[in-house]
Design a protein around this motif. Structure first.
Motif, PDB file in Angstrom:
ATOM      1  N   LEU A 176      53.417  10.628  17.055  1.00  0.00           N
ATOM      2  CA  LEU A 176      52.175  10.856  16.312  1.00  0.00           C
ATOM      3  C   LEU A 176      51.401  12.044  16.859  1.00  0.00           C
ATOM      4  O   LEU A 176      50.757  12.774  16.102  1.00  0.00           O
ATOM      5  CB  LEU A 176      51.308   9.598  16.355  1.00  0.00           C
ATOM      6  CG  LEU A 176      51.792   8.426  15.491  1.00  0.00           C
ATOM      7  CD1 LEU A 176      51.020   7.158  15.831  1.00  0.00           C
ATOM      8  CD2 LEU A 176      51.656   8.756  14.011  1.00  0.00           C
ATOM      9  N   LEU A 177      51.463  12.267  18.163  1.00  0.00           N
ATOM     10  CA  LEU A 177      50.767  13.408  18.759  1.00  0.00           C
ATOM     11  C   LEU A 177      51.549  14.709  18.620  1.00  0.00           C
ATOM     12  O   LEU A 177      51.035  15.774  18.968  1.00  0.00           O
ATOM     13  CB  LEU A 177      50.480  13.134  20.240  1.00  0.00           C
ATOM     14  CG  LEU A 177      49.456  12.040  20.518  1.00  0.00           C
ATOM     15  CD1 LEU A 177      49.327  11.796  22.013  1.00  0.00           C
ATOM     16  CD2 LEU A 177      48.090  12.402  19.926  1.00  0.00           C
ATOM     17  N   CYS A 178      52.781  14.607  18.119  1.00  0.00           N
ATOM     18  CA  CYS A 178      53.585  15.813  17.844  1.00  0.00           C
ATOM     19  C   CYS A 178      53.582  16.180  16.368  1.00  0.00           C
ATOM     20  O   CYS A 178      53.422  17.348  16.014  1.00  0.00           O
ATOM     21  CB  CYS A 178      55.033  15.593  18.281  1.00  0.00           C
ATOM     22  SG  CYS A 178      55.404  16.148  19.935  1.00  0.00           S
ATOM     23  N   GLY A 179      53.793  15.173  15.502  1.00  0.00           N
ATOM     24  CA  GLY A 179      54.005  15.483  14.098  1.00  0.00           C
ATOM     25  C   GLY A 179      53.284  14.606  13.109  1.00  0.00           C
ATOM     26  O   GLY A 179      53.576  14.675  11.911  1.00  0.00           O
ATOM     27  N   GLY A 180      52.370  13.765  13.558  1.00  0.00           N
ATOM     28  CA  GLY A 180      51.641  12.926  12.617  1.00  0.00           C
ATOM     29  C   GLY A 180      52.546  11.908  11.953  1.00  0.00           C
ATOM     30  O   GLY A 180      53.476  11.368  12.561  1.00  0.00           O
ATOM     31  N   LEU A 181      52.283  11.636  10.676  1.00  0.00           N
ATOM     32  CA  LEU A 181      53.021  10.596   9.964  1.00  0.00           C
ATOM     33  C   LEU A 181      54.494  10.911   9.787  1.00  0.00           C
ATOM     34  O   LEU A 181      55.294  10.003   9.554  1.00  0.00           O
ATOM     35  CB  LEU A 181      52.377  10.360   8.588  1.00  0.00           C
ATOM     36  CG  LEU A 181      50.999   9.698   8.594  1.00  0.00           C
ATOM     37  CD1 LEU A 181      50.495   9.516   7.169  1.00  0.00           C
ATOM     38  CD2 LEU A 181      51.036   8.357   9.321  1.00  0.00           C
ATOM     39  N   HIS A 182      54.866  12.191   9.893  1.00  0.00           N
ATOM     40  CA  HIS A 182      56.294  12.526   9.813  1.00  0.00           C
ATOM     41  C   HIS A 182      57.103  11.751  10.837  1.00  0.00           C
ATOM     42  O   HIS A 182      58.271  11.417  10.620  1.00  0.00           O
ATOM     43  CB  HIS A 182      56.503  14.020  10.063  1.00  0.00           C
ATOM     44  CG  HIS A 182      56.324  14.862   8.844  1.00  0.00           C
ATOM     45  ND1 HIS A 182      55.636  16.045   8.848  1.00  0.00           N
ATOM     46  CD2 HIS A 182      56.739  14.686   7.572  1.00  0.00           C
ATOM     47  CE1 HIS A 182      55.624  16.559   7.642  1.00  0.00           C
ATOM     48  NE2 HIS A 182      56.283  15.744   6.845  1.00  0.00           N
ATOM     49  N   TRP A 223      42.941  11.203  21.575  1.00  0.00           N
ATOM     50  CA  TRP A 223      42.828  12.592  21.125  1.00  0.00           C
ATOM     51  C   TRP A 223      41.918  12.693  19.901  1.00  0.00           C
ATOM     52  O   TRP A 223      41.093  13.608  19.803  1.00  0.00           O
ATOM     53  CB  TRP A 223      44.209  13.142  20.807  1.00  0.00           C
ATOM     54  CG  TRP A 223      44.163  14.472  20.105  1.00  0.00           C
ATOM     55  CD1 TRP A 223      44.403  14.743  18.791  1.00  0.00           C
ATOM     56  CD2 TRP A 223      43.833  15.735  20.695  1.00  0.00           C
ATOM     57  NE1 TRP A 223      44.249  16.064  18.515  1.00  0.00           N
ATOM     58  CE2 TRP A 223      43.890  16.711  19.676  1.00  0.00           C
ATOM     59  CE3 TRP A 223      43.481  16.132  21.983  1.00  0.00           C
ATOM     60  CZ2 TRP A 223      43.614  18.045  19.915  1.00  0.00           C
ATOM     61  CZ3 TRP A 223      43.216  17.478  22.219  1.00  0.00           C
ATOM     62  CH2 TRP A 223      43.284  18.411  21.190  1.00  0.00           C
ATOM     63  N   PHE A 224      42.049  11.741  18.990  1.00  0.00           N
ATOM     64  CA  PHE A 224      41.245  11.799  17.767  1.00  0.00           C
ATOM     65  C   PHE A 224      39.790  11.432  18.037  1.00  0.00           C
ATOM     66  O   PHE A 224      38.887  11.945  17.382  1.00  0.00           O
ATOM     67  CB  PHE A 224      41.864  10.897  16.705  1.00  0.00           C
ATOM     68  CG  PHE A 224      43.245  11.336  16.321  1.00  0.00           C
ATOM     69  CD1 PHE A 224      43.433  12.387  15.447  1.00  0.00           C
ATOM     70  CD2 PHE A 224      44.357  10.732  16.874  1.00  0.00           C
ATOM     71  CE1 PHE A 224      44.694  12.817  15.105  1.00  0.00           C
ATOM     72  CE2 PHE A 224      45.632  11.152  16.548  1.00  0.00           C
ATOM     73  CZ  PHE A 224      45.801  12.197  15.661  1.00  0.00           C
ATOM     74  N   VAL A 225      39.565  10.570  19.014  1.00  0.00           N
ATOM     75  CA  VAL A 225      38.182  10.293  19.418  1.00  0.00           C
ATOM     76  C   VAL A 225      37.560  11.562  19.997  1.00  0.00           C
ATOM     77  O   VAL A 225      36.412  11.919  19.694  1.00  0.00           O
ATOM     78  CB  VAL A 225      38.142   9.140  20.435  1.00  0.00           C
ATOM     79  CG1 VAL A 225      36.736   8.996  21.020  1.00  0.00           C
ATOM     80  CG2 VAL A 225      38.593   7.838  19.789  1.00  0.00           C
ATOM     81  N   HIS A 226      38.327  12.263  20.827  1.00  0.00           N
ATOM     82  CA  HIS A 226      37.841  13.530  21.385  1.00  0.00           C
ATOM     83  C   HIS A 226      37.607  14.562  20.284  1.00  0.00           C
ATOM     84  O   HIS A 226      36.565  15.226  20.265  1.00  0.00           O
ATOM     85  CB  HIS A 226      38.858  14.065  22.397  1.00  0.00           C
ATOM     86  CG  HIS A 226      38.624  15.485  22.779  1.00  0.00           C
ATOM     87  ND1 HIS A 226      37.612  15.895  23.610  1.00  0.00           N
ATOM     88  CD2 HIS A 226      39.282  16.622  22.408  1.00  0.00           C
ATOM     89  CE1 HIS A 226      37.642  17.206  23.757  1.00  0.00           C
ATOM     90  NE2 HIS A 226      38.650  17.681  23.044  1.00  0.00           N
ATOM     91  N   ALA A 227      38.572  14.688  19.351  1.00  0.00           N
ATOM     92  CA  ALA A 227      38.443  15.682  18.280  1.00  0.00           C
ATOM     93  C   ALA A 227      37.250  15.391  17.381  1.00  0.00           C
ATOM     94  O   ALA A 227      36.626  16.311  16.836  1.00  0.00           O
ATOM     95  CB  ALA A 227      39.726  15.738  17.460  1.00  0.00           C
ATOM     96  N   SER A 228      36.915  14.106  17.228  1.00  0.00           N
ATOM     97  CA  SER A 228      35.803  13.748  16.340  1.00  0.00           C
ATOM     98  C   SER A 228      34.470  14.317  16.820  1.00  0.00           C
ATOM     99  O   SER A 228      33.551  14.504  16.028  1.00  0.00           O
ATOM    100  CB  SER A 228      35.701  12.224  16.221  1.00  0.00           C
ATOM    101  OG  SER A 228      35.307  11.644  17.461  1.00  0.00           O
ATOM    102  N   HIS A 229      34.370  14.627  18.127  1.00  0.00           N
ATOM    103  CA  HIS A 229      33.124  15.186  18.657  1.00  0.00           C
ATOM    104  C   HIS A 229      33.043  16.695  18.430  1.00  0.00           C
ATOM    105  O   HIS A 229      31.987  17.293  18.700  1.00  0.00           O
ATOM    106  CB  HIS A 229      33.013  14.890  20.149  1.00  0.00           C
ATOM    107  CG  HIS A 229      32.882  13.429  20.471  1.00  0.00           C
ATOM    108  ND1 HIS A 229      31.776  12.685  20.124  1.00  0.00           N
ATOM    109  CD2 HIS A 229      33.737  12.564  21.072  1.00  0.00           C
ATOM    110  CE1 HIS A 229      31.938  11.431  20.521  1.00  0.00           C
ATOM    111  NE2 HIS A 229      33.131  11.331  21.099  1.00  0.00           N
ATOM    112  N   HIS A 230      34.140  17.290  17.960  1.00  0.00           N
ATOM    113  CA  HIS A 230      34.169  18.751  17.802  1.00  0.00           C
ATOM    114  C   HIS A 230      34.467  19.178  16.377  1.00  0.00           C
ATOM    115  O   HIS A 230      34.495  20.374  16.101  1.00  0.00           O
ATOM    116  CB  HIS A 230      35.212  19.350  18.747  1.00  0.00           C
ATOM    117  CG  HIS A 230      34.953  19.050  20.186  1.00  0.00           C
ATOM    118  ND1 HIS A 230      34.099  19.798  20.967  1.00  0.00           N
ATOM    119  CD2 HIS A 230      35.412  18.046  20.984  1.00  0.00           C
ATOM    120  CE1 HIS A 230      34.055  19.277  22.184  1.00  0.00           C
ATOM    121  NE2 HIS A 230      34.841  18.228  22.228  1.00  0.00           N
ATOM    122  N   LEU A 231      34.695  18.226  15.493  1.00  0.00           N
ATOM    123  CA  LEU A 231      34.965  18.544  14.093  1.00  0.00           C
ATOM    124  C   LEU A 231      33.813  18.038  13.232  1.00  0.00           C
ATOM    125  O   LEU A 231      33.321  16.933  13.454  1.00  0.00           O
ATOM    126  CB  LEU A 231      36.269  17.897  13.630  1.00  0.00           C
ATOM    127  CG  LEU A 231      37.543  18.397  14.332  1.00  0.00           C
ATOM    128  CD1 LEU A 231      38.733  17.559  13.931  1.00  0.00           C
ATOM    129  CD2 LEU A 231      37.790  19.853  14.001  1.00  0.00           C
TER     130      LEU A 231
END
Length: 542
Positions: A176-182, A223-231
């Motif tokens: 998931l951290l490389c390619g998402g749902l793929h 990672w997505f919790v972290h990204a949510s603070h910057h997006l």
């Protein structure tokens, strides 16, 4: 009496040799423009700033690439320097790990260490695998986690080892951290087959299963919790990255290319499979479900959506290699002799062409160079084909694999020397960086007109300044404060003044193609101009 070497020990020794070959002239394959350049430059910038949680592309915060490929690429540069070798180092490690998982999956499916050994070696000999070893893509790393997930699904279902649940959790999180749902497509289709047609052994260690689930969620969500603070809108980002790009985005390649690449990328083994479609291999209950769930369904999905790079076909090539290795066990000695002769003729012809074509062009005065390393490698390919054909006993099945694997690696080395002498196989900004370095202009500001060119920033190991004249869409990037000095928008009066100050001082300006007439005035500031590929390089050193 000597004791025969175990297949796993033989594979370990062989992979050590293969790693040396893969790394030998890796530095000759330059980073190309496009996604490869973006990954390399973001990773370089992370390492330079020692900030691995805030990815930037050309000075602009950019969360469009998932983090694990960036971290591994940065780690490779930390170990080996900011160069092509360091950027692609973990691609080589990833491919070797894929070989090991292919070996172990084949053993679990068909209960034979020889089938597993042949599967790993056949996978390693496929053209798509060798081509991907010279490219930097998240999907190459993703293939490792997909094969790991398949292996741990099989391991737990067949042997009920609790450790397999934790391995599966790491594989899912890494995917998931490389390619998402793929990353879920292939494990789900193959896992469905295992649960449906495999042994009806559905028990689970609930405590270990719950702990593994918590581990997978924790490794992925941070990672997505972290990204949510910057997006500005994290849910829009997730919808775009995990849903829209996977199912409804524009095709990354023409849809017909996926099937063609799969067929060509697994040659010459189709020459063995197609004449033997009526083989008794179909009596094994695993063969048909593997063909459907591992090959047909994922290939159909990629063809319909066009949402993956061609490197995403690597796990399918692994499944095909496993089937071919099982097919080989049903060949008679006469068939082994015939197919090995075919392979010797194919690779002998390729070695001869590699020797004759560049040399002939050079004799005729055409712009194609033949160097001594190219000549030596091509002749060595011919010599090894003859030696293998003569000294490996005719009916031995390993002869088939050796006749493909050894010359394939020699041609891979040849490709590096060919690239060094005649330029990369795909467009690269390396020609621009060479001019800048040869003229000793690296310390000057480097401006790039109307094109995002991260591969140039990587090659120079410095930040470049992008001049946006309406072609580059900076809305693609996720931005925060501090990016403006690296991204000049010509529609902004303040940016225009900043640009004029830069151009009146010593600097370098890179222009794709011809400069628009309204910008001819900038040439007054740059007395020197050279062409590098499709780019003009204008500069003033003092």
């Amino acid at each position: 009496m000597s004791v025969p070497m175990r297949p796993d020990r033989f594979l370990d020794l062989l992979l050590a040799v293969v790693l040396i070959v893969l790394l030998f002239n890796l530095h000759l394959w330059v980073i190309t423009t496009g996604p490869e350049g973006s990954i390399a430059e973001i990773s370089r910038d992370m390492l330079a700033r020692q900030n691995f949680m805030h990815p930037r592309l050309l000075g602009v915060n950019d969360f469009s690439h998932l983090p694990l490929p960036l971290w591994l690429t940065s780690l490779g540069m930390r170990l080996w320097g900011i160069n092509t070798f360091g950027a692609r180092f973990f691609i080589q490690i990833s491919i070797l790990v894929q070989v090991i998982f292919t070996y172990r999956i084949a053993m679990r499916l068909f209960g034979s260490s020889q089938v597993g050994l042949f599967a790993g070696l056949i996978y390693l000999s496929c053209p798509l695998v060798l081509a991907c070893s010279r490219y930097l893509s998240a999907d190459i790393l993703l293939a490792t986690f997909e094969l790991a997930a398949i292996y741990y699904i099989l391991l737990y279902h067949l042997e009920k080892l609790p450790a397999a649940l934790y391995g599966l959790a790491i594989a899912f999180a890494g995917g998931l951290l490389c390619g998402g749902l793929h990353s879920l497509l292939l494990p789900i289709t193959v896992g469905t087959y295992v649960l449906t047609f495999g042994p009806h052994n559905y028990g689970i260690h609930w405590r270990h299963g719950l702990a593994a689930l918590i581990m997978a969620v924790g490794l992925t969500c941070f990672w997505f919790v972290h990204a949510s603070h910057h997006l500005p809108d994290i849910w829009a980002f997730i919808r775009q990255t995990f849903w829209q790009d996977t199912f409804f985005g524009p095709p990354r390649h023409p849809r017909w290319q996926y099937a063609i690449t799969f067929l060509l990328g697994s040659l010459p083994w189709w020459f063995l499979v197609l004449p033997n479609l009526a083989s008794p291999v179909w009596q094994n209950p695993n063969v048909l479900p593997v063909c459907i769930t591992w090959l047909a369904l994922p290939l159909g999905f990629y063809t319909l959506t066009g949402s993956a790079s061609l490197a995403a076909l690597l796990p399918l090539v692994s499944g095909f290699s496993i089937l071919v290795s099982y097919w080989v066990q049903f060949l008679t000695k006469q068939q082994v002799w015939r197919y090995s002769r075919w392979f010797a003729q194919i690779y002998g012809c390729l070695g001869m062409l590699a020797f004759m074509v560049p040399l002939g062009y050079q004799i005729l005065g055409q712009p194609l160079q033949s160097t001594w390393p190219m000549v030596i490698t091509a002749l060595s390919t011919l010599g090894l084909v003859l030696l293998l054909y003569r000294f490996i006993r005719a009916g031995v099945r390993i002869r088939l694999v050796a006749m493909v694997l050894v010359p394939s690696f020699m041609l891979l080395l040849y490709g590096g020397y060919y690239t060094q002498a005649n330029g990369p196989w795909k467009e690269s900004a390396n020609v621009v960086s060479q001019i800048i370095q040869q003229r000793q202009l690296e310390s000057l500001p480097v401006l790039v007109y109307n094109e995002a060119l991260p591969s140039l920033a990587f090659a120079l190991n410095k930040d470049t300044i992008t001049i946006n004249d309406g072609i580059v869409n900076e809305a693609y990037f996720q931005t925060t404060q501090g990016w403006e000095p690296r991204w000049i928008r010509l529609g902004n009066p303040e940016d225009n003044l900043y640009l004029r100050r830069l151009m009146t001082d010593p600097s370098v300006l890179v222009i794709p193609g011809d400069l628009p007439d309204r910008w001819n005035w900038v040439k007054i500031n740059y007395p020197e101009m050279e062409w590098a590929g499709r780019w003009q390089v204008l500069y003033r050193s003092q």
